[in-house]
Design an enzyme around this catalytic site. Structure first.
Site, PDB file in Angstrom:
ATOM      1  N   ASP A  93       0.839  -1.204   0.000  1.00 20.11           N
ATOM      2  CA  ASP A  93       0.000   0.000   0.000  1.00 20.11           C
ATOM      3  C   ASP A  93       0.875   1.256   0.000  1.00 20.11           C
ATOM      4  O   ASP A  93       0.621   2.215  -0.726  1.00 20.11           O
ATOM      5  CB  ASP A  93      -0.889   0.036   1.264  1.00 20.11           C
ATOM      6  N   THR A 159      -6.842  -4.680   0.338  1.00 21.73           N
ATOM      7  CA  THR A 159      -5.644  -4.965   1.144  1.00 21.73           C
ATOM      8  C   THR A 159      -5.841  -6.240   1.970  1.00 21.73           C
ATOM      9  O   THR A 159      -4.929  -7.063   2.086  1.00 21.73           O
ATOM     10  CB  THR A 159      -5.326  -3.774   2.078  1.00 21.73           C
TER      11      THR A 159
HETATM   12  N1  LIG Z   1     -16.734  -0.281   6.973  1.00 28.67           N
HETATM   13  C1  LIG Z   1     -15.628   0.104   6.347  1.00 28.67           C
HETATM   14  N2  LIG Z   1     -14.771   0.974   6.904  1.00 28.67           N
HETATM   15  C2  LIG Z   1     -13.654   1.360   6.265  1.00 28.67           C
HETATM   16  N3  LIG Z   1     -13.287   0.919   5.031  1.00 28.67           N
HETATM   17  C3  LIG Z   1     -14.126   0.049   4.430  1.00 28.67           C
HETATM   18  C4  LIG Z   1     -15.330  -0.398   5.035  1.00 28.67           C
HETATM   19  N4  LIG Z   1     -15.950  -1.236   4.191  1.00 28.67           N
HETATM   20  C5  LIG Z   1     -15.160  -1.337   3.112  1.00 28.67           C
HETATM   21  N5  LIG Z   1     -14.069  -0.565   3.255  1.00 28.67           N
HETATM   22  C6  LIG Z   1     -12.952  -0.452   2.310  1.00 28.67           C
HETATM   23  O1  LIG Z   1     -13.481  -0.514   1.000  1.00 28.67           O
HETATM   24  C7  LIG Z   1     -12.700  -1.367   0.176  1.00 28.67           C
HETATM   25  C8  LIG Z   1     -13.554  -2.507  -0.315  1.00 28.67           C
HETATM   26  O2  LIG Z   1     -13.974  -3.257   0.802  1.00 28.67           O
HETATM   27  P1  LIG Z   1     -14.526  -4.736   0.671  1.00 28.67           P
HETATM   28  O3  LIG Z   1     -13.447  -5.538   0.034  1.00 28.67           O
HETATM   29  O4  LIG Z   1     -14.791  -5.160   2.064  1.00 28.67           O
HETATM   30  O5  LIG Z   1     -15.732  -4.621  -0.179  1.00 28.67           O
HETATM   31  C9  LIG Z   1     -11.511  -1.809   1.020  1.00 28.67           C
HETATM   32  O6  LIG Z   1     -10.495  -0.873   0.757  1.00 28.67           O
HETATM   33  P2  LIG Z   1      -8.910  -1.122   0.973  1.00 28.67           P
HETATM   34  O7  LIG Z   1      -8.622  -2.532   0.683  1.00 28.67           O
HETATM   35  O8  LIG Z   1      -8.341  -0.139  -0.009  1.00 28.67           O
HETATM   36  O9  LIG Z   1      -8.657  -0.749   2.393  1.00 28.67           O
HETATM   37  C10 LIG Z   1     -12.043  -1.669   2.437  1.00 28.67           C
HETATM   38  O10 LIG Z   1     -11.040  -1.407   3.404  1.00 28.67           O
END
Ligand SMILES: Nc1ncnc2c1ncn2[C@@H]1O[C@H](COP(=O)(O)O)[C@@H](OP(=O)(O)O)[C@H]1O
Ligand SMILES: [Mg+2]
Length: 339
Positions: A93, A159
């Site tokens: 990242d 991530t």
């Molecule tokens: N409740 C939450 N709070 C903070 N970030 C969230 C979140 N839900 C999803 N995300 C972020 O949105 C992206 C897609 O989430 P998911 O895979 O769960 O659908 C991921 O980004 P990153 O991987 O860039 O951190 C995740 O961390």
């Protein structure tokens, strides 16, 4: 043309060249090259690097891949999400964020997921040449004031899945918004070297599929920040609905499109019910919008890509469907306690 520094001040307030610059880097193999270095954990291959193109093809890339295989990700938690999950970060990242930030530094406000040291003087060299295949796609160049532009960068989406070595979910994303409206989006899959881009009233290299199932849709949802999304989906569309848990907001938007990448699952809708950050969704929103689709909160409101980093109202993404009719079908999460 002689290589130049990455500062884009010569581009002034023109959003089109800024966006094309981002595309240039993706197509030149820049992001793929940087990504392969994620396992190194120390200094990325900067310094004498001949340019973004060269980085994608260097021996360092192969060494980086070997390190990735060894799982040297330097994983740590930045804290907790509102729901109590670990907000993870890896050296991948950080390195991707640094390179994407420096390579896109256009004099506009840039919102990136990770911290960038303002004193970082690294210069990435590139020749400002836009490949013909991109140039000929962008049909209506636009000039906009620099103050109206915000750039959102997600250096490594999914991530959590990256730490689990579920590479197919990983993307890097860049988005340009004008007056808060998403205009240009790029979603890049570094491990399969697939890139989707689209510009509102401009061009694109990706399209919608020919048909979607609106009645019993396949719904792609978060596998690691799911909240009550499965209950919401089944309550709205019935028990015949197929739920596809997947990582990454970029991956989930691509699931709605006609993407040739073999590792990409296909879905009819993308629903998210918990809080989410704007760098996770801006590029997908721009691409969907450019192709005639929609990404809104669950109550159908457009998302503004200025101001706060995140949105509270969940997310509904669709294409070639009656989006507002879908919104009306969804339960009010506040009332049902599904938030
Ligand atoms: N409740 C939450 N709070 C903070 N970030 C969230 C979140 N839900 C999803 N995300 C972020 O949105 C992206 C897609 O989430 P998911 O895979 O769960 O659908 C991921 O980004 P990153 O991987 O860039 O951190 C995740 O961390
Ligand atoms: Mg993300």
């Amino acid at each position: 043309m002689a290589p130049m520094g990455i500062r884009l001040s010569p581009w002034g307030g023109r959003v089109l060249p800024a966006g094309l610059g981002v595309l240039y880097h993706l197509y030149s193999g820049f992001l793929a090259g940087r990504f392969s270095l994620f396992g190194l954990g120390g200094e990325p291959a900067g310094g004498a690097m001949p340019g973004c193109v060269g980085a994608g093809r260097s021996p360092r890339r192969r060494r980086g891949e070997a390190r990735r295989e060894s799982n040297l990700l330097h994983e740590k938690s930045k804290g907790k999400t509102r729901e109590g999950a670990d907000d993870k970060m890896t050296s991948g990242d950080v390195l991707s964020n640094r390179k994407m930030f420096i390579c896109s530094r256009p004099g506009f406000p840039i919102n990136t997921e990770e911290h960038v040291d303002a004193a970082d003087q690294e210069v990435i060299l590139w020749d400002h040449k836009i490949p013909e295949d991109i140039l000929k796609q962008v049909t209506t160049p636009k000039e906009v004031p620099a103050e109206s532009v915000t750039v959102w960068i997600d250096p490594l989406d999914a991530t959590q899945e990256y730490t689990e070595d579920l590479r197919k979910y990983v993307t890097t994303m860049v988005c340009v918004a004008v007056n808060g409206k998403p205009v240009l989006g790029v979603i890049h899959k570094p491990f399969s070297e697939y890139t989707a881009w689209a510009m509102v009233d401009g061009g694109s290299n990706v399209k919608a599929r020919s048909s979607y199932n609106e009645k019993t849709p396949r719904i792609v949802v978060s596998r690691s920040h799911s909240g009550m999304v499965k209950q919401v989906a089944l309550q709205t569309f019935g028990n015949q609905t197929t739920i596809i848990p997947a990582g990454g907001a970029g991956y989930k938007v691509l699931a709605l499109l006609d993407v040739p990448d073999k590792s990409q699952e296909k879905a009819d809708l993308y629903i998210h019910v918990t809080y989410i950050k704007k760098w996770d969704i801006c590029a997908g929103n721009a691409i969907l919008k450019a192709l005639g689709g929609h990404m809104t909160t669950l109550s159908g409101e457009e998302i503004s890509y200025t101001g706060s980093d995140g949105i509270e109202g969940g997310l509904l993404a669709s294409i070639r469907m009656n989006h507002q009719a879908l919104v009306r079908k969804l339960p009010d999460l506040e009332k049902t306690g599904h938030k």
